[in-house]
Design an enzyme around this catalytic site. Structure first.
Site, PDB file in Angstrom:
ATOM      1  N   TYR A  44      -3.609   0.046   9.967  1.00 37.44           N
ATOM      2  CA  TYR A  44      -3.528  -0.228   8.747  1.00 37.44           C
ATOM      3  C   TYR A  44      -2.157   0.219   8.065  1.00 37.44           C
ATOM      4  CZ  TYR A  44      -4.434  -0.591   3.627  1.00 37.44           C
ATOM      5  OH  TYR A  44      -4.738  -0.879   2.206  1.00 37.44           O
ATOM      6  N   SER A  52       0.782  -1.151  -0.059  1.00 37.53           N
ATOM      7  CA  SER A  52       0.009   0.178   0.054  1.00 37.53           C
ATOM      8  C   SER A  52       0.823   1.263   0.003  1.00 37.53           C
ATOM      9  CB  SER A  52      -0.882  -0.114   1.410  1.00 37.53           C
ATOM     10  OG  SER A  52      -1.382   1.163   1.535  1.00 37.53           O
TER      11      SER A  52
HETATM   12  P1  NAP Z   1     -11.849  -4.807  -0.699  1.00 41.54           P
HETATM   13  O1  NAP Z   1     -12.832  -4.197  -1.850  1.00 41.54           O
HETATM   14  O2  NAP Z   1     -12.371  -4.434   0.913  1.00 41.54           O
HETATM   15  O3  NAP Z   1     -11.958  -6.487  -0.804  1.00 41.54           O
HETATM   16  C1  NAP Z   1     -11.037  -7.065   0.162  1.00 41.54           C
HETATM   17  C2  NAP Z   1     -11.264  -8.682   0.073  1.00 41.54           C
HETATM   18  O4  NAP Z   1     -10.761  -9.121   1.118  1.00 41.54           O
HETATM   19  C3  NAP Z   1     -12.954  -8.966   0.276  1.00 41.54           C
HETATM   20  O5  NAP Z   1     -13.044 -10.040  -0.622  1.00 41.54           O
HETATM   21  C4  NAP Z   1     -12.865  -9.396   1.568  1.00 41.54           C
HETATM   22  O6  NAP Z   1     -13.800 -10.263   1.960  1.00 41.54           O
HETATM   23  C5  NAP Z   1     -11.581 -10.157   1.829  1.00 41.54           C
HETATM   24  N1  NAP Z   1     -11.203 -10.493   3.085  1.00 41.54           N
HETATM   25  C6  NAP Z   1     -11.243  -9.408   4.139  1.00 41.54           C
HETATM   26  N2  NAP Z   1     -10.893 -10.298   5.317  1.00 41.54           N
HETATM   27  C7  NAP Z   1     -10.974 -11.555   4.870  1.00 41.54           C
HETATM   28  C8  NAP Z   1     -10.488 -12.838   5.730  1.00 41.54           C
HETATM   29  N3  NAP Z   1     -10.126 -12.676   7.043  1.00 41.54           N
HETATM   30  N4  NAP Z   1     -10.372 -13.838   4.883  1.00 41.54           N
HETATM   31  C9  NAP Z   1     -10.487 -13.806   3.705  1.00 41.54           C
HETATM   32  N5  NAP Z   1     -10.984 -12.978   2.974  1.00 41.54           N
HETATM   33  C10 NAP Z   1     -11.112 -11.470   3.677  1.00 41.54           C
HETATM   34  O7  NAP Z   1     -10.543  -4.217  -0.788  1.00 41.54           O
HETATM   35  P2  NAP Z   1      -9.576  -3.894  -2.230  1.00 41.54           P
HETATM   36  O8  NAP Z   1      -9.703  -2.420  -2.095  1.00 41.54           O
HETATM   37  O9  NAP Z   1      -9.998  -4.680  -3.332  1.00 41.54           O
HETATM   38  O10 NAP Z   1      -8.184  -4.206  -1.463  1.00 41.54           O
HETATM   39  C11 NAP Z   1      -7.570  -5.467  -1.717  1.00 41.54           C
HETATM   40  C12 NAP Z   1      -6.142  -5.380  -1.049  1.00 41.54           C
HETATM   41  O11 NAP Z   1      -5.393  -4.284  -1.644  1.00 41.54           O
HETATM   42  C13 NAP Z   1      -6.092  -5.244   0.374  1.00 41.54           C
HETATM   43  O12 NAP Z   1      -5.329  -6.033   0.844  1.00 41.54           O
HETATM   44  C14 NAP Z   1      -6.162  -3.523   0.645  1.00 41.54           C
HETATM   45  O13 NAP Z   1      -5.282  -3.237   1.666  1.00 41.54           O
HETATM   46  C15 NAP Z   1      -5.245  -3.447  -0.546  1.00 41.54           C
HETATM   47  N6  NAP Z   1      -4.864  -2.019  -1.114  1.00 41.54           N
HETATM   48  C16 NAP Z   1      -5.893  -1.527  -1.479  1.00 41.54           C
HETATM   49  C17 NAP Z   1      -5.981  -0.079  -2.010  1.00 41.54           C
HETATM   50  C18 NAP Z   1      -7.156   0.614  -2.718  1.00 41.54           C
HETATM   51  O14 NAP Z   1      -6.949   1.738  -2.935  1.00 41.54           O
HETATM   52  N7  NAP Z   1      -8.359  -0.059  -2.799  1.00 41.54           N
HETATM   53  C19 NAP Z   1      -4.853   0.325  -2.196  1.00 41.54           C
HETATM   54  C20 NAP Z   1      -3.417  -0.222  -1.731  1.00 41.54           C
HETATM   55  C21 NAP Z   1      -3.854  -1.621  -1.266  1.00 41.54           C
HETATM   56  P3  NAP Z   1     -15.413  -9.935   2.253  1.00 41.54           P
HETATM   57  O15 NAP Z   1     -16.092  -9.170   1.154  1.00 41.54           O
HETATM   58  O16 NAP Z   1     -16.020 -11.184   2.910  1.00 41.54           O
HETATM   59  O17 NAP Z   1     -15.240  -8.756   3.428  1.00 41.54           O
HETATM   60  C1  GCO Z   2      -6.713   5.347   3.128  1.00 41.96           C
HETATM   61  C2  GCO Z   2      -7.017   4.353   2.047  1.00 41.96           C
HETATM   62  C3  GCO Z   2      -5.603   3.827   1.513  1.00 41.96           C
HETATM   63  C4  GCO Z   2      -5.676   2.718   0.366  1.00 41.96           C
HETATM   64  C5  GCO Z   2      -4.412   2.229   0.031  1.00 41.96           C
HETATM   65  C6  GCO Z   2      -3.501   3.321  -0.345  1.00 41.96           C
HETATM   66  O1  GCO Z   2      -7.780   5.246   4.138  1.00 41.96           O
HETATM   67  O2  GCO Z   2      -5.890   5.969   3.184  1.00 41.96           O
HETATM   68  O3  GCO Z   2      -7.952   3.398   2.175  1.00 41.96           O
HETATM   69  O4  GCO Z   2      -5.308   3.310   2.694  1.00 41.96           O
HETATM   70  O5  GCO Z   2      -6.594   1.740   0.741  1.00 41.96           O
HETATM   71  O6  GCO Z   2      -3.958   1.570   1.120  1.00 41.96           O
HETATM   72  O7  GCO Z   2      -2.367   2.680  -1.064  1.00 41.96           O
END
Ligand code: NAP
Ligand code: GCO
Length: 261
Positions: free
Chosen positions: A159, A146
């Site tokens: 986080y 992230s």
């Molecule tokens: P999201 O839309 O919240 O999806 C997260 C997924 O993880 C969901 O399918 C959720 O399942 C699953 N999950 C959560 N807890 C779990 C557990 N204990 N066991 C199995 N599955 C679990 O998140 P996203 O935005 O796609 O993010 C995916 C990854 O990228 C995460 O690690 C997040 O920190 C990272 N990330 C996101 C962003 C961003 O801007 N979106 C940026 C950087 C990094 P449920 O639906 O059942 O809850």
């Molecule tokens: C926040 C956002 C970020 C993104 C991502 C950025 O609240 O700042 O959720 O943390 O999820 O991790 O890279």
């Protein structure tokens, strides 16, 4: 270099938490490069939703119910994947949660819950696949890091601690298992349009304007922006990339931010 190095034909990939969002986008990309796809979610209803999405995309994925924080369930799932697919070559530690709470108001239990999913679970899942990868003489582990692996901000202490730790876990797995031809890398997405960031993207939300000003590309990322980097890091084309976190952020980490008018 042979472009076949980017192919994932014959490979089996397990993407955690991939019923939608970034995980599904990455899984679709790995499938497009030839990989067979296994994914899990914590609830059957979400696994079913994910299976519909993969089917619509013409992908014959297998979905499993598994809480990645539960070592017993994870160990059992790895056994099922190996039995169903004959092996396991790629793990993408994607599942994650966030709690946006000022640290002085966050309970220790809330902090622990985020650490459990975002840091302990990638350890549990990586530990579960390492013996198979060591035995077969190759493997790829990709941890979804992230911006918060490098930066802090208000309300995301747990986080950021987890994602900072995940960067170092990535480097340590790379260090300890590189000798087995296992590479561990990270992908560090910028701010991506998924359900996780939906609360920050409501029209007029100040954070929305903030991120646009912090991103040279002047847009939020899309899950599809992560697909090419994921295929590269999962493929033989990156066999000598190990311990590296590839930031896919539109330039956020390089940019001081747009001067206010
Ligand atoms: P999201 O839309 O919240 O999806 C997260 C997924 O993880 C969901 O399918 C959720 O399942 C699953 N999950 C959560 N807890 C779990 C557990 N204990 N066991 C199995 N599955 C679990 O998140 P996203 O935005 O796609 O993010 C995916 C990854 O990228 C995460 O690690 C997040 O920190 C990272 N990330 C996101 C962003 C961003 O801007 N979106 C940026 C950087 C990094 P449920 O639906 O059942 O809850
Ligand atoms: C926040 C956002 C970020 C993104 C991502 C950025 O609240 O700042 O959720 O943390 O999820 O991790 O890279």
């Amino acid at each position: 270099m042979n472009m076949k190095d980017f192919s994932l034909e014959g490979k089996v990939a397990w993407i955690t938490g991939a019923s939608y969002g970034i995980g599904m986008a990455i899984a679709k990309a790995l499938a497009g490069a030839g990989a067979k796809i296994a994914f899990n979610d914590i609830k059957q209803e979400f696994v079913d939703k994910g299976l519909e999405g993969y089917k619509e995309a013409g992908i014959d994925a297998k979905g499993y119910v598994c809480d990645v924080t539960n070592e017993e369930q994870v160990t059992e799932l790895v056994g099922k994947i190996k039995a169903d697919f004959g092996g396991l070559d790629i793990l993408v530690n994607n599942a994650g949660i966030i709690k946006r709470i000022p640290m002085h108001e966050m309970t220790a239990e809330e902090f622990r819950q985020v650490i459990d999913v975002d840091l302990n679970a990638p350890f549990i899942c990586a530990k579960a696949v390492l013996p198979t990868m060591m035995e077969q003489g190759h493997g790829k582990i990709i941890n979804i890091c992230s911006m918060m692996s490098e930066l802090g901000r208000e309300t995301v202490s747990a986080y950021a601690a987890a994602k900072g730790g995940l960067k170092m876990l990535t480097r340590n797995i790379a260090s300890e298992y590189g000798m087995y031809n296992i590479q561990c890398k990270g992908i560090g997405p910028g701010y991506i349009e998924t359900p996780q960031t939906a609360p920050l993207r409501t029209p007029g939300h100040p954070f929305n304007e903030f991120i646009l000003a912090k991103t040279p590309a002047n847009r939020w990322g899309k899950p599809e922006d992560l697909q090419g980097p994921a295929v590269f890091l999962a493929s033989d084309a990156s066999n000598f990339v190990n311990g590296h976190v590839l930031y896919v952020d539109g330039g956020i980490l390089a940019y001081i931010g747009k001067q206010p008018k």
